[in-house]
Write an enzyme that holds these catalytic residues in place. Structure first.
Site, PDB file in Angstrom:
ATOM      1  N   SER A   1       0.860  -1.191   0.000  1.00 35.24           N
ATOM      2  CA  SER A   1       0.000   0.000   0.000  1.00 35.24           C
ATOM      3  C   SER A   1       0.892   1.235   0.000  1.00 35.24           C
ATOM      4  CB  SER A   1      -0.860  -0.004   1.259  1.00 35.24           C
ATOM      5  OG  SER A   1      -1.389   1.282   1.489  1.00 35.24           O
ATOM      6  N   SER A   2       0.372   2.331  -0.540  1.00 34.00           N
ATOM      7  CA  SER A   2       1.191   3.554  -0.588  1.00 34.00           C
ATOM      8  C   SER A   2       1.435   4.131   0.802  1.00 34.00           C
ATOM      9  CB  SER A   2       0.540   4.597  -1.496  1.00 34.00           C
ATOM     10  OG  SER A   2      -0.733   4.932  -1.016  1.00 34.00           O
ATOM     11  N   CYS A   3       0.724   3.638   1.828  1.00 36.74           N
ATOM     12  CA  CYS A   3       0.959   4.175   3.180  1.00 36.74           C
ATOM     13  C   CYS A   3       2.245   3.639   3.801  1.00 36.74           C
ATOM     14  CB  CYS A   3      -0.219   3.908   4.088  1.00 36.74           C
ATOM     15  SG  CYS A   3      -0.445   2.174   4.438  1.00 36.74           S
TER      16      CYS A   3
ATOM     17  N   TYR B   1      -0.952  -0.756  10.170  1.00 42.17           N
ATOM     18  CA  TYR B   1      -1.181  -1.349   8.846  1.00 42.17           C
ATOM     19  C   TYR B   1       0.076  -1.211   7.979  1.00 42.17           C
ATOM     20  CZ  TYR B   1      -3.337  -1.915   4.211  1.00 42.17           C
ATOM     21  OH  TYR B   1      -3.648  -2.318   2.936  1.00 42.17           O
TER      22      TYR B   1
ATOM     23  N   LYS C   1       2.512  -4.055   6.174  1.00 40.30           N
ATOM     24  CA  LYS C   1       2.774  -4.111   4.730  1.00 40.30           C
ATOM     25  C   LYS C   1       4.280  -4.031   4.441  1.00 40.30           C
ATOM     26  CE  LYS C   1      -1.284  -4.796   3.105  1.00 40.30           C
ATOM     27  NZ  LYS C   1      -1.550  -6.040   2.356  1.00 40.30           N
TER      28      LYS C   1
ATOM     29  N   HIS D   1     -12.992   3.854   2.697  1.00 40.15           N
ATOM     30  CA  HIS D   1     -12.107   4.918   2.223  1.00 40.15           C
ATOM     31  C   HIS D   1     -12.940   6.117   1.754  1.00 40.15           C
ATOM     32  CE1 HIS D   1      -9.314   1.434   1.856  1.00 40.15           C
ATOM     33  NE2 HIS D   1      -8.481   2.319   2.339  1.00 40.15           N
TER      34      HIS D   1
HETATM   35  O1  GFB Z   1      -9.475   7.270   2.099  1.00 39.25           O
HETATM   36  P1  GFB Z   1      -9.115   7.603   3.496  1.00 39.25           P
HETATM   37  O2  GFB Z   1      -9.970   7.045   4.569  1.00 39.25           O
HETATM   38  O3  GFB Z   1      -7.656   7.135   3.823  1.00 39.25           O
HETATM   39  O4  GFB Z   1      -9.123   9.198   3.695  1.00 39.25           O
HETATM   40  P2  GFB Z   1      -6.159   7.637   3.653  1.00 39.25           P
HETATM   41  C1  GFB Z   1      -8.486  10.067   2.800  1.00 39.25           C
HETATM   42  C2  GFB Z   1      -8.773  11.502   3.173  1.00 39.25           C
HETATM   43  O5  GFB Z   1     -10.157  11.778   2.921  1.00 39.25           O
HETATM   44  C3  GFB Z   1      -8.529  11.869   4.631  1.00 39.25           C
HETATM   45  C4  GFB Z   1     -10.726  12.434   4.032  1.00 39.25           C
HETATM   46  O6  GFB Z   1      -7.957  13.165   4.698  1.00 39.25           O
HETATM   47  C5  GFB Z   1      -9.950  11.881   5.208  1.00 39.25           C
HETATM   48  O7  GFB Z   1     -10.082  12.725   6.346  1.00 39.25           O
HETATM   49  N1  GFB Z   1     -12.169  12.206   4.055  1.00 39.25           N
HETATM   50  C6  GFB Z   1     -13.128  13.148   3.861  1.00 39.25           C
HETATM   51  C7  GFB Z   1     -12.799  11.046   4.315  1.00 39.25           C
HETATM   52  N2  GFB Z   1     -14.346  12.630   4.012  1.00 39.25           N
HETATM   53  C8  GFB Z   1     -14.187  11.316   4.287  1.00 39.25           C
HETATM   54  C9  GFB Z   1     -15.100  10.259   4.521  1.00 39.25           C
HETATM   55  O8  GFB Z   1     -16.321  10.428   4.528  1.00 39.25           O
HETATM   56  N3  GFB Z   1     -14.565   9.018   4.747  1.00 39.25           N
HETATM   57  C10 GFB Z   1     -13.198   8.814   4.745  1.00 39.25           C
HETATM   58  N4  GFB Z   1     -12.743   7.567   4.955  1.00 39.25           N
HETATM   59  N5  GFB Z   1     -12.312   9.815   4.544  1.00 39.25           N
HETATM   60  C11 GFB Z   1      -5.810   5.122   4.113  1.00 39.25           C
HETATM   61  C12 GFB Z   1      -4.961   4.384   5.082  1.00 39.25           C
HETATM   62  O9  GFB Z   1      -5.410   6.416   4.283  1.00 39.25           O
HETATM   63  O10 GFB Z   1      -5.609   4.812   2.758  1.00 39.25           O
HETATM   64  C13 GFB Z   1      -4.745   3.001   4.698  1.00 39.25           C
HETATM   65  O11 GFB Z   1      -5.488   4.559   6.370  1.00 39.25           O
HETATM   66  C14 GFB Z   1      -4.456   2.804   3.244  1.00 39.25           C
HETATM   67  O12 GFB Z   1      -3.716   2.488   5.481  1.00 39.25           O
HETATM   68  C15 GFB Z   1      -5.468   3.490   2.403  1.00 39.25           C
HETATM   69  O13 GFB Z   1      -3.170   3.251   2.916  1.00 39.25           O
HETATM   70  C16 GFB Z   1      -5.203   3.379   0.923  1.00 39.25           C
HETATM   71  O14 GFB Z   1      -5.786   7.817   2.222  1.00 39.25           O
HETATM   72  O15 GFB Z   1      -5.869   8.803   4.532  1.00 39.25           O
END
Ligand code: GFB
Length: 311
Positions: A108-110, A137, A141, A180
């Site tokens: 994963s890119s994280c 996580y 990875k 996500h």
């Molecule tokens: O996709 P996301 O949950 O994961 O959130 P990450 C990306 C960004 O979108 C963050 C914002 O800045 C969130 O605060 N966001 C805005 C939201 N509204 C929402 C919403 O309704 N739901 C969610 N979920 N986010 C994950 C990692 O990081 O990405 C994993 O935690 C993994 O480990 C994955 O790498 C691909 O991109 O921040």
């Protein structure tokens, strides 16, 4: 891989595994071993060893993982590190013992440092501190990548690792707490439209930048690498372009046809400020993405809205 090669897709019901399965079937492959988690618990070492001894797969796509968005990663920190470490350790070791010809591990890119220079090159892994919300996580990875490289170095196993950017597509998770951002916003805007609500709430500040790739593109890239890449280290898979979460929200609002406003909930975490992959290694190997974000969003919204005509 011969068209009759015996292929095990670990995690074939998830978004990534199901996309790999679809792509391979479309290409003419027929000989799959597919087990759901109630048939084979990949965290159980004995069960995994017994399965590999009996089935002897030739090729393995290791797409099984505990995954989720920023809240799920931050809330279920123990589950994310434990389950992922167990699954990948068990599968990779069993693949070595049973002489699997090639294994592809999904990272994963994280795995890159929170403040890595952008775009992020493969060699930036382990050069700085990780983002707190998904550190467990990410560590799991990174361990998976190092397992593949260690088994290659010590035992000559042809195990490769790919680092996908943020993905979306069929079989995504739309649970608002655990999903996500992209599927969450599709659901939020869709339900707000159906309910004639005046606004949609987006988590965080809207300022973080993210790169998105349709999972069908990922599947194509992985099958390309399964046929052509045989080295240690990792390969980034992304589009090479990113947008802010605000811009993503505006795009989804337009595609869904929601006419209200967007509000930001600053009490929710932003996570990593930017996560853009440098895809020059993959491009130089001969692969680039096909599905633009707008086109991919239209596709997933068509699929989602057809299944959710009423709230
Ligand atoms: O996709 P996301 O949950 O994961 O959130 P990450 C990306 C960004 O979108 C963050 C914002 O800045 C969130 O605060 N966001 C805005 C939201 N509204 C929402 C919403 O309704 N739901 C969610 N979920 N986010 C994950 C990692 O990081 O990405 C994993 O935690 C993994 O480990 C994955 O790498 C691909 O991109 O921040």
């Amino acid at each position: 891989m011969d068209l009759n090669a015996k292929i095990y897709i670990a995690g074939h019901r998830g978004m990534v595994g199901s996309a790999v399965n679809r792509f391979l079937k479309k290409t003419g492959y027929t000989n799959f071993i597919l087990k759901n988690s109630s048939e084979l618990d990949l965290t159980n070492q004995h069960a995994v060893n017994t399965f590999f001894e009996a089935e002897k797969p030739e090729y393995v796509f290791l797409a099984a993982a505990r995954v989720g968005g920023i809240m799920a990663n931050n809330t279920y920190r123990a589950d994310f590190i434990y389950e992922n470490l167990m699954m990948e350790s068990n599968v990779i070791h069993a693949a070595y013992k049973e002489g699997v010809k090639k294994l592809l591990f999904f990272g994963s890119s994280c795995i890159y440092p929170k403040f890595a220079p952008q775009p992020m090159k493969e060699e930036y892994m382990l050069t700085g501190l990780l983002e707190h919300t998904n550190e467990p996580y990410a560590i799991s990875k990174i361990a998976g990548i190092k397992l593949c490289d260690a088994y290659r170095a010590q035992y000559g196993c042809n195990f490769i690792s790919v680092m996908p950017t943020n993905l979306y597509g069929p079989n995504d998770n739309y649970d608002l707490q655990n999903a996500h951002v992209l599927p969450s916003l599709i659901r939020k805007f869709h339900e707000a439209k159906l309910n004639n609500e005046s606004s949609v709430t987006v988590w965080g500040t809207g300022a973080p930048r993210r790169e998105f790739l349709h999972v069908d593109d990922l599947a194509e890239a992985c099958c390309f690498l399964m046929g052509s890449y045989n080295e240690e280290g990792l390969v980034n898979i992304g589009a090479g372009e990113d947008i802010t979460i605000s811009e993503l929200a505006l795009l989804i609002k337009e595609i869904v046809g929601f006419e209200g406003t967007i509000e930001f909930d600053h009490s929710k975490p932003d996570g990593t400020p930017r996560k853009l992959l440098d895809v020059s290694k993959l491009t130089s190997l001969g692969w680039t993405y096909n599905i633009s974000l707008r086109e991919g969003l239209k596709r997933v919204y068509d699929e989602y809205s057809a299944q959710h005509l009423v709230n």
